[in-house]
Structure formats: structure tokens, C-alpha cells
Write a protein that holds these residues in place. Structure first.
Motif, PDB file in Angstrom:
ATOM      1  N   ARG A  48       0.870  -1.172   0.000  1.00 46.50           N
ATOM      2  CA  ARG A  48       0.000   0.000   0.000  1.00 46.50           C
ATOM      3  C   ARG A  48       0.908   1.223   0.000  1.00 46.50           C
ATOM      4  O   ARG A  48       2.097   1.109   0.275  1.00 46.50           O
ATOM      5  N   TYR A  49       0.355   2.355  -0.343  1.00 53.86           N
ATOM      6  CA  TYR A  49       1.096   3.598  -0.236  1.00 53.86           C
ATOM      7  C   TYR A  49       0.593   4.348   0.986  1.00 53.86           C
ATOM      8  O   TYR A  49      -0.609   4.424   1.228  1.00 53.86           O
ATOM      9  N   THR A  50       1.529   4.895   1.755  1.00 54.55           N
ATOM     10  CA  THR A  50       1.155   5.672   2.930  1.00 54.55           C
ATOM     11  C   THR A  50       0.622   7.029   2.486  1.00 54.55           C
ATOM     12  O   THR A  50       0.692   7.390   1.302  1.00 54.55           O
ATOM     13  N   GLU A  51       0.100   7.770   3.425  1.00 53.50           N
ATOM     14  CA  GLU A  51      -0.406   9.115   3.121  1.00 53.50           C
ATOM     15  C   GLU A  51       0.688  10.008   2.547  1.00 53.50           C
ATOM     16  O   GLU A  51       0.409  10.939   1.803  1.00 53.50           O
ATOM     17  N   LYS A  52       1.925   9.722   2.890  1.00 60.98           N
ATOM     18  CA  LYS A  52       3.060  10.510   2.385  1.00 60.98           C
ATOM     19  C   LYS A  52       3.609   9.966   1.068  1.00 60.98           C
ATOM     20  O   LYS A  52       4.618  10.443   0.568  1.00 60.98           O
ATOM     21  N   GLY A  53       2.957   8.948   0.511  1.00 61.43           N
ATOM     22  CA  GLY A  53       3.365   8.401  -0.780  1.00 61.43           C
ATOM     23  C   GLY A  53       4.485   7.384  -0.723  1.00 61.43           C
ATOM     24  O   GLY A  53       5.072   7.051  -1.749  1.00 61.43           O
ATOM     25  N   ILE A  54       4.763   6.866   0.461  1.00 66.59           N
ATOM     26  CA  ILE A  54       5.817   5.867   0.615  1.00 66.59           C
ATOM     27  C   ILE A  54       5.222   4.468   0.458  1.00 66.59           C
ATOM     28  O   ILE A  54       4.176   4.164   1.020  1.00 66.59           O
ATOM     29  N   LYS A  55       5.897   3.635  -0.302  1.00 63.46           N
ATOM     30  CA  LYS A  55       5.437   2.264  -0.506  1.00 63.46           C
ATOM     31  C   LYS A  55       5.669   1.468   0.775  1.00 63.46           C
ATOM     32  O   LYS A  55       6.786   1.389   1.281  1.00 63.46           O
ATOM     33  N   ASP A  56       4.613   0.878   1.303  1.00 66.45           N
ATOM     34  CA  ASP A  56       4.663   0.105   2.548  1.00 66.45           C
ATOM     35  C   ASP A  56       4.387  -1.359   2.219  1.00 66.45           C
ATOM     36  O   ASP A  56       3.288  -1.720   1.825  1.00 66.45           O
ATOM     37  N   CYS A  57       5.385  -2.198   2.417  1.00 70.06           N
ATOM     38  CA  CYS A  57       5.291  -3.625   2.083  1.00 70.06           C
ATOM     39  C   CYS A  57       5.134  -4.497   3.324  1.00 70.06           C
ATOM     40  O   CYS A  57       5.405  -5.700   3.271  1.00 70.06           O
ATOM     41  N   THR A  58       4.695  -3.913   4.412  1.00 72.91           N
ATOM     42  CA  THR A  58       4.565  -4.640   5.673  1.00 72.91           C
ATOM     43  C   THR A  58       3.743  -5.917   5.524  1.00 72.91           C
ATOM     44  O   THR A  58       4.071  -6.945   6.120  1.00 72.91           O
ATOM     45  N   ASN A  59       2.686  -5.878   4.739  1.00 75.48           N
ATOM     46  CA  ASN A  59       1.796  -7.036   4.595  1.00 75.48           C
ATOM     47  C   ASN A  59       2.128  -7.913   3.390  1.00 75.48           C
ATOM     48  O   ASN A  59       1.337  -8.771   3.016  1.00 75.48           O
ATOM     49  N   CYS A  60       3.284  -7.707   2.800  1.00 75.92           N
ATOM     50  CA  CYS A  60       3.655  -8.471   1.611  1.00 75.92           C
ATOM     51  C   CYS A  60       4.670  -9.563   1.957  1.00 75.92           C
ATOM     52  O   CYS A  60       5.706  -9.301   2.554  1.00 75.92           O
ATOM     53  N   THR A  61       4.375 -10.767   1.542  1.00 78.91           N
ATOM     54  CA  THR A  61       5.321 -11.875   1.711  1.00 78.91           C
ATOM     55  C   THR A  61       5.727 -12.480   0.362  1.00 78.91           C
ATOM     56  O   THR A  61       6.336 -13.534   0.327  1.00 78.91           O
ATOM     57  N   LEU A  62       5.419 -11.810  -0.724  1.00 81.45           N
ATOM     58  CA  LEU A  62       5.710 -12.341  -2.059  1.00 81.45           C
ATOM     59  C   LEU A  62       7.165 -12.796  -2.189  1.00 81.45           C
ATOM     60  O   LEU A  62       7.415 -13.930  -2.625  1.00 81.45           O
ATOM     61  N   PRO A  63       8.182 -11.998  -1.809  1.00 78.94           N
ATOM     62  CA  PRO A  63       9.550 -12.480  -1.983  1.00 78.94           C
ATOM     63  C   PRO A  63       9.952 -13.556  -0.976  1.00 78.94           C
ATOM     64  O   PRO A  63      10.993 -14.186  -1.135  1.00 78.94           O
TER      65      PRO A  63
END
Length: 87
Positions: A48-63
Motif C-alpha cells: 500500500r502507499y502511505t499518506e506521504k506516498g511511501i510504498k509500505d510492504c509490511t503485509n507483503c510476503t511475495l519475496p
């Protein structure tokens, strides 16, 4: 044919696991830093992207999924394309 190069599990790492998992034995640490991060919204992961436009991959386990090595390697052409020098 053995394909051990596609999986590495490092339970002794002080950050293990870096994402929540119900299956630590199959948590792949090979791509500790996701090479797909730079692909922005084309990575294919759960981000997801944060309100500041930073990509947040906290919930991603793809790699970190054992079976995604080929998917990640298949995206390297896209990574190369975004790093090419503009003419």
C-alpha cells in the motif's frame, strides 16, 4: 534436479521473520531486501502507499514465499528497464 539455490531460511537472523508468518520453516530469506520494490505498483505484491506516498510492504510476503523465486527472477527485465539511462 536439486534447486536449493531458490530457497534460504535464516532463523538465526535477529530480524527473522521480518513479516508475520504461520509457516516459519518455509519463509524464504533469499530476497531479504525485495528487488521488486522499485517496480512501484507493478511488483505484484501486497503493498500500500502511505499518506506521504511511501510504498509500505509490511503485509507483503511475495519475496518470502518458497515458490516465488521464478516470478521474481522473471521481473528482472522490468527492473533493468527502469534503471536504463534516458537518451
Amino acid at each position: 534436479m536439486s534447486q536449493n539455490y531458490k530457497f534460504f531460511n535464516h532463523k538465526e537472523c535477529e530480524y527473522f521473520p521480518c513479516h508475520k508468518t504461520n509457516d516459519p520453516d518455509n519463509f524464504n530469506c533469499l530476497f531479504c531486501y525485495c528487488p521488486l520494490y522499485a517496480l512501484k505498483d507493478k511488483c505484484g505484491g501486497n503493498f500500500r502507499y502511505t499518506e506521504k506516498g511511501i510504498k509500505d510492504c509490511t503485509n507483503c510476503t511475495l519475496p518470502h514465499q518458497r515458490d516465488n523465486y521464478d516470478y521474481i527472477i522473471g521481473k528482472f527485465k522490468d527492473i533493468i528497464n527502469i534503471t536504463k539511462k534516458d537518451d
